[in-house]
Design a protein around this motif. Structure first.
Motif, PDB file in Angstrom:
ATOM      1  N   ASN A  43       0.708  -1.230   0.102  1.00  0.00           N
ATOM      2  CA  ASN A  43      -0.058  -0.143  -0.135  1.00  0.00           C
ATOM      3  C   ASN A  43       0.722   1.289  -0.146  1.00  0.00           C
ATOM      4  O   ASN A  43       1.663   1.351   0.962  1.00  0.00           O
ATOM      5  CB  ASN A  43      -0.929  -0.015   1.221  1.00  0.00           C
ATOM      6  CG  ASN A  43      -1.957  -0.916   1.165  1.00  0.00           C
ATOM      7  OD1 ASN A  43      -2.572  -1.321   0.322  1.00  0.00           O
ATOM      8  ND2 ASN A  43      -1.918  -1.933   2.265  1.00  0.00           N
ATOM      9  N   TRP A  44       0.861   1.951  -1.020  1.00  0.00           N
ATOM     10  CA  TRP A  44       1.645   3.284  -1.013  1.00  0.00           C
ATOM     11  C   TRP A  44       1.453   4.079   0.381  1.00  0.00           C
ATOM     12  O   TRP A  44       0.345   4.366   0.712  1.00  0.00           O
ATOM     13  CB  TRP A  44       1.008   4.272  -2.285  1.00  0.00           C
ATOM     14  CG  TRP A  44       2.030   5.373  -2.403  1.00  0.00           C
ATOM     15  CD1 TRP A  44       1.638   6.846  -2.333  1.00  0.00           C
ATOM     16  CD2 TRP A  44       3.413   5.297  -2.776  1.00  0.00           C
ATOM     17  NE1 TRP A  44       2.638   7.433  -2.498  1.00  0.00           N
ATOM     18  CE2 TRP A  44       3.570   6.683  -2.881  1.00  0.00           C
ATOM     19  CE3 TRP A  44       4.394   4.308  -3.092  1.00  0.00           C
ATOM     20  CZ2 TRP A  44       5.207   7.066  -3.110  1.00  0.00           C
ATOM     21  CZ3 TRP A  44       5.388   4.880  -3.479  1.00  0.00           C
ATOM     22  CH2 TRP A  44       5.784   5.992  -3.744  1.00  0.00           C
ATOM     23  N   ASP A 142      -8.384  -3.914  -7.101  1.00  0.00           N
ATOM     24  CA  ASP A 142      -7.017  -4.161  -6.363  1.00  0.00           C
ATOM     25  C   ASP A 142      -5.939  -4.672  -7.510  1.00  0.00           C
ATOM     26  O   ASP A 142      -5.913  -5.689  -7.711  1.00  0.00           O
ATOM     27  CB  ASP A 142      -7.149  -4.921  -5.256  1.00  0.00           C
ATOM     28  CG  ASP A 142      -5.718  -5.031  -4.537  1.00  0.00           C
ATOM     29  OD1 ASP A 142      -4.617  -4.677  -5.059  1.00  0.00           O
ATOM     30  OD2 ASP A 142      -5.697  -5.703  -3.520  1.00  0.00           O
ATOM     31  N   GLN A 179      -6.119   2.994  -5.401  1.00  0.00           N
ATOM     32  CA  GLN A 179      -5.891   3.025  -3.881  1.00  0.00           C
ATOM     33  C   GLN A 179      -4.347   2.931  -3.566  1.00  0.00           C
ATOM     34  O   GLN A 179      -3.986   2.592  -2.349  1.00  0.00           O
ATOM     35  CB  GLN A 179      -6.547   1.680  -3.318  1.00  0.00           C
ATOM     36  CG  GLN A 179      -7.939   1.835  -3.605  1.00  0.00           C
ATOM     37  CD  GLN A 179      -8.614   0.492  -3.076  1.00  0.00           C
ATOM     38  OE1 GLN A 179      -8.528   0.219  -1.625  1.00  0.00           O
ATOM     39  NE2 GLN A 179      -9.375  -0.408  -3.799  1.00  0.00           N
ATOM     40  N   LYS A 181      -2.301   0.513  -4.419  1.00  0.00           N
ATOM     41  CA  LYS A 181      -1.929  -0.755  -4.237  1.00  0.00           C
ATOM     42  C   LYS A 181      -1.171  -1.305  -5.380  1.00  0.00           C
ATOM     43  O   LYS A 181      -1.604  -1.067  -6.416  1.00  0.00           O
ATOM     44  CB  LYS A 181      -3.096  -1.786  -4.149  1.00  0.00           C
ATOM     45  CG  LYS A 181      -3.854  -1.397  -2.488  1.00  0.00           C
ATOM     46  CD  LYS A 181      -5.157  -2.379  -2.530  1.00  0.00           C
ATOM     47  CE  LYS A 181      -5.938  -1.971  -1.213  1.00  0.00           C
ATOM     48  NZ  LYS A 181      -5.274  -2.396  -0.149  1.00  0.00           N
TER      49      LYS A 181
END
Length: 267
Positions: A43-44, A142, A179, A181
């Motif tokens: 996750n960034w 995702d 998101q 991801k």
């Protein structure tokens, strides 16, 4: 005889639940033809250490550059880059476009398939006014959970086709993972498909439609954290952003910042 020791029932329950979740994810992807990725899912994330300086990210610029990816642009002066993510339209984009035009800013709009299909006139306006429309995938999944190149490609190609239908032009090869991801195989696949993956170095929580930040809360996050080369992520669905953008751009200008064209400067 030595008695065998079996795991406690709670341990077995945890193992069983994990197995069920894994199999559910596997078969969900298999049903749609996608192979789950074996790479590490990330996750960034950003950590702001000092006001006015770029944050520390959980992937370095040097690492990302191997895959034609960026999160903060090199900048000899005080140049920043404005980007927006959009999955749908709820009436704020017109005010955003007016503010951008007033300040001569060329922004990048990362759009999903729903936006391209339902708002062709706004998409055409973005392009006509000199903004770049980037690829935010067709269905906003995702992407880090997709391990085969064909499924990855389809998420991007469907947007390319929708964009060309609207504009008659090829879509710029800029991609932002939904998101934030990602995993290394994603970065490799995007590069192989000719895309540059664009993360961000400045953002705030602006995406909850029914829980919007106040103007002051937005300024408290976005003003002190701005830095040379910043790739700013905002959401055009944010009512607050539509209301403050003119003032926000003015405040950044007063701090000596100018606004770069991300697609142009990445060429």
């Amino acid at each position: 005889m030595k008695r065998l020791k079996f795991p406690h029932w709670s341990t077995l329950a945890v193992i069983l639940i994990a197995a069920v979740l894994f199999l559910a994810a596997f078969y969900t992807h298999r049903e749609r033809g996608a192979v789950p990725t074996a790479g590490e899912i990330t996750n960034w994330g950003l950590s702001f250490q000092k006001e006015g300086e770029p944050p520390v990210a959980n992937a370095t610029g040097e690492y990302l550059s191997q895959f034609d990816s960026v999160y903060c642009m090199p900048s000899e002066g005080k140049t920043i880059y404005i980007t927006f993510d959009a999955g749908f339209e709820n009436g704020n984009t017109e005010a955003i476009l007016e503010a951008l035009k007033k300040h001569g800013v060329k922004a990048t709009f990362f759009l999903v398939g729903n936006y391209l299909e339902t708002e062709p006139e706004l998409v055409q306006r973005m392009v006509s006014e000199g903004h770049t429309v980037g690829n935010h995938t067709y269905s906003h999944p995702d992407m880090s959970a997709i391990g085969d190149k064909e499924s990855f490609r389809q998420e991007l190609q469907r947007n390319e086709e929708a964009y060309k239908k609207i504009t008659g032009e090829d879509m710029p090869k800029l991609y932002r993972p939904p998101q934030g991801k990602f995993c290394e195989s994603n970065l490799k696949m995007a590069k192989e498909l000719g895309y540059r993956t664009v993360f961000w170095s400045l953002a705030y929580v602006d995406w909850y439609e029914n829980d919007q930040p106040t103007h002051q809360q937005a300024f408290d996050k976005l003003i002190p954290r701005v830095h040379p080369g910043a790739v700013v992520l905002l959401h055009s669905t944010s009512r607050t952003n539509g209301e403050i953008l003119d003032e926000l751009l003015t405040k950044w200008e007063e701090l000596g910042y100018r606004f770069g064209d991300l697609w142009k400067d990445l060429q």
